[in-house]
Design a protein around this motif. Sequence first.
Motif, PDB file in Angstrom:
ATOM      1  N   UNK A  74      50.928 -47.937  39.390  1.00 40.23           N
ATOM      2  CA  UNK A  74      51.424 -48.358  40.703  1.00 40.23           C
ATOM      3  C   UNK A  74      52.908 -48.065  40.851  1.00 40.23           C
ATOM      4  N   UNK A  75      53.644 -48.081  39.753  1.00 38.50           N
ATOM      5  CA  UNK A  75      55.068 -47.757  39.785  1.00 38.50           C
ATOM      6  C   UNK A  75      55.303 -46.271  39.574  1.00 38.50           C
ATOM      7  N   UNK A  76      54.361 -45.624  38.860  1.00 36.85           N
ATOM      8  CA  UNK A  76      54.458 -44.182  38.710  1.00 36.85           C
ATOM      9  C   UNK A  76      54.907 -43.687  37.353  1.00 36.85           C
ATOM     10  N   UNK A  77      54.753 -44.508  36.299  1.00 34.98           N
ATOM     11  CA  UNK A  77      55.171 -44.037  34.977  1.00 34.98           C
ATOM     12  C   UNK A  77      54.421 -44.753  33.873  1.00 34.98           C
ATOM     13  N   UNK A  78      54.540 -44.199  32.677  1.00 34.50           N
ATOM     14  CA  UNK A  78      54.058 -44.842  31.459  1.00 34.50           C
ATOM     15  C   UNK A  78      55.071 -44.584  30.357  1.00 34.50           C
ATOM     16  N   UNK A  79      55.073 -45.455  29.357  1.00 36.70           N
ATOM     17  CA  UNK A  79      56.020 -45.337  28.256  1.00 36.70           C
ATOM     18  C   UNK A  79      55.541 -46.190  27.100  1.00 36.70           C
ATOM     19  N   UNK A  80      56.242 -46.095  25.973  1.00 39.27           N
ATOM     20  CA  UNK A  80      55.974 -46.944  24.824  1.00 39.27           C
ATOM     21  C   UNK A  80      57.027 -48.038  24.746  1.00 39.27           C
ATOM     22  N   UNK A  81      56.593 -49.284  24.605  1.00 45.00           N
ATOM     23  CA  UNK A  81      57.516 -50.400  24.431  1.00 45.00           C
ATOM     24  C   UNK A  81      58.171 -50.258  23.054  1.00 45.00           C
ATOM     25  N   UNK A  82      59.490 -50.312  22.962  1.00 46.82           N
ATOM     26  CA  UNK A  82      60.145 -50.194  21.653  1.00 46.82           C
ATOM     27  C   UNK A  82      59.643 -51.251  20.675  1.00 46.82           C
ATOM     28  N   UNK A  83      59.601 -50.903  19.412  1.00 45.44           N
ATOM     29  CA  UNK A  83      59.106 -51.813  18.375  1.00 45.44           C
ATOM     30  C   UNK A  83      59.882 -53.129  18.386  1.00 45.44           C
ATOM     31  N   UNK A  84      59.136 -54.235  18.458  1.00 42.87           N
ATOM     32  CA  UNK A  84      59.732 -55.554  18.410  1.00 42.87           C
ATOM     33  C   UNK A  84      60.316 -56.032  19.730  1.00 42.87           C
ATOM     34  N   UNK A  85      60.308 -55.187  20.761  1.00 38.90           N
ATOM     35  CA  UNK A  85      60.862 -55.561  22.058  1.00 38.90           C
ATOM     36  C   UNK A  85      59.771 -56.138  22.955  1.00 38.90           C
ATOM     37  N   UNK A  86      60.190 -56.795  24.038  1.00 40.76           N
ATOM     38  CA  UNK A  86      59.272 -57.351  25.028  1.00 40.76           C
ATOM     39  C   UNK A  86      59.471 -56.660  26.371  1.00 40.76           C
ATOM     40  N   UNK A  87      58.412 -56.602  27.158  1.00 39.33           N
ATOM     41  CA  UNK A  87      58.508 -56.007  28.493  1.00 39.33           C
ATOM     42  C   UNK A  87      58.452 -57.104  29.552  1.00 39.33           C
ATOM     43  N   UNK A  88      59.062 -56.821  30.682  1.00 40.94           N
ATOM     44  CA  UNK A  88      59.091 -57.769  31.798  1.00 40.94           C
ATOM     45  C   UNK A  88      59.079 -56.957  33.088  1.00 40.94           C
ATOM     46  N   UNK A  89      57.912 -56.841  33.703  1.00 38.38           N
ATOM     47  CA  UNK A  89      57.787 -56.048  34.930  1.00 38.38           C
ATOM     48  C   UNK A  89      58.378 -56.792  36.113  1.00 38.38           C
ATOM     49  N   UNK A  90      58.852 -56.026  37.089  1.00 38.69           N
ATOM     50  CA  UNK A  90      59.331 -56.585  38.358  1.00 38.69           C
ATOM     51  C   UNK A  90      60.459 -57.600  38.162  1.00 38.69           C
ATOM     52  N   UNK A  91      61.398 -57.300  37.258  1.00 39.00           N
ATOM     53  CA  UNK A  91      62.508 -58.229  37.080  1.00 39.00           C
ATOM     54  C   UNK A  91      63.416 -58.240  38.305  1.00 39.00           C
ATOM     55  N   UNK A  92      63.408 -57.133  39.051  1.00 42.79           N
ATOM     56  CA  UNK A  92      64.092 -57.091  40.347  1.00 42.79           C
ATOM     57  C   UNK A  92      63.172 -56.412  41.350  1.00 42.79           C
ATOM     58  N   UNK A  93      62.961 -57.071  42.470  1.00 44.52           N
ATOM     59  CA  UNK A  93      62.270 -56.478  43.617  1.00 44.52           C
ATOM     60  C   UNK A  93      63.159 -56.741  44.817  1.00 44.52           C
ATOM     61  N   UNK A  94      63.823 -55.700  45.306  1.00 45.54           N
ATOM     62  CA  UNK A  94      64.808 -55.864  46.374  1.00 45.54           C
ATOM     63  C   UNK A  94      64.659 -54.714  47.360  1.00 45.54           C
ATOM     64  N   UNK A  95      63.888 -54.944  48.420  1.00 47.22           N
ATOM     65  CA  UNK A  95      63.677 -53.879  49.394  1.00 47.22           C
ATOM     66  C   UNK A  95      63.055 -52.663  48.738  1.00 47.22           C
ATOM     67  N   UNK A  96      63.727 -51.512  48.832  1.00 49.20           N
ATOM     68  CA  UNK A  96      63.151 -50.285  48.263  1.00 49.20           C
ATOM     69  C   UNK A  96      63.299 -50.183  46.756  1.00 49.20           C
ATOM     70  N   UNK A  97      64.001 -51.129  46.136  1.00 47.59           N
ATOM     71  CA  UNK A  97      64.313 -51.056  44.717  1.00 47.59           C
ATOM     72  C   UNK A  97      63.385 -51.928  43.885  1.00 47.59           C
ATOM     73  N   UNK A  98      62.801 -51.330  42.844  1.00 45.17           N
ATOM     74  CA  UNK A  98      61.971 -52.057  41.889  1.00 45.17           C
ATOM     75  C   UNK A  98      62.490 -51.762  40.487  1.00 45.17           C
ATOM     76  N   UNK A  99      62.647 -52.809  39.671  1.00 41.91           N
ATOM     77  CA  UNK A  99      63.154 -52.623  38.307  1.00 41.91           C
ATOM     78  C   UNK A  99      62.256 -53.350  37.318  1.00 41.91           C
TER      79      UNK A  99
END
Length: 215
Positions: free
Chosen positions: A58-83
């Motif tokens: 839905x966002x348009x990408x895939x990747x590997x989460x770095x070892x030992x790190x955590x992911x957090x989708x949609x930490x910023x949703x501001x108009x046209x900007x998604x992080x």
Amino acid sequence: MMFSLAGSGRWWLALLVVGLVSSVACGGGNGSDVGGPTSTPAPQPEPTIVGSQYFFPARGYEALIPDGWNSDANIVVAGPLKIDGFFSPDEVDGVQANISVSCEENPSGASTEQYVENRLGTLQELASTDLKTLGSVSVGGVQGQTVSYTLTRGPTTIRKIDVMVVTSTCAWTVALAAAPSEETQNREVLDRFLESFHLIDGSLPEPTATSMPAS
């Protein structure tokens, strides 16, 4: 506008929003929508995570989460900007090392060169120091540009590396934020993340990976 700023090491996100929105807005995008009246935030899509594989069509990408790190989708949703964010487990010198993936809608059709030029101007306005253009890099098969700089707010200093590329749908920034004392080791984490990062849009070329240019 929706933010997820949990953790004192994430104060840089507010600056990131200002910088990214300004970069496309200066190029004629619809960044003016950001910060206006808002109603209840619309539900946001979520990625599929299998092991360390992070798949977000839905966002348009895939990747590997770095070892030992955590992911957090949609930490910023501001108009046209998604992080979306990927965070190390530890906070060092007031900074929780992280990699953010920003997608800002690009209806004006700004080129990567225009986006980078606007971004550099915005970074200067944010009083960044040690601003350097590091050269080109392939991001998901599309040629982009890399810059590095330092941001200081109060007693806290962060080193940032931004890798920017523009496609027909998004102005993308894949960015590392880390304490200066951990920049070298986290650059290696960013290198591996970029190697795994694929844009999943049928109109784009098959992805090829390269390492970041040396500073």
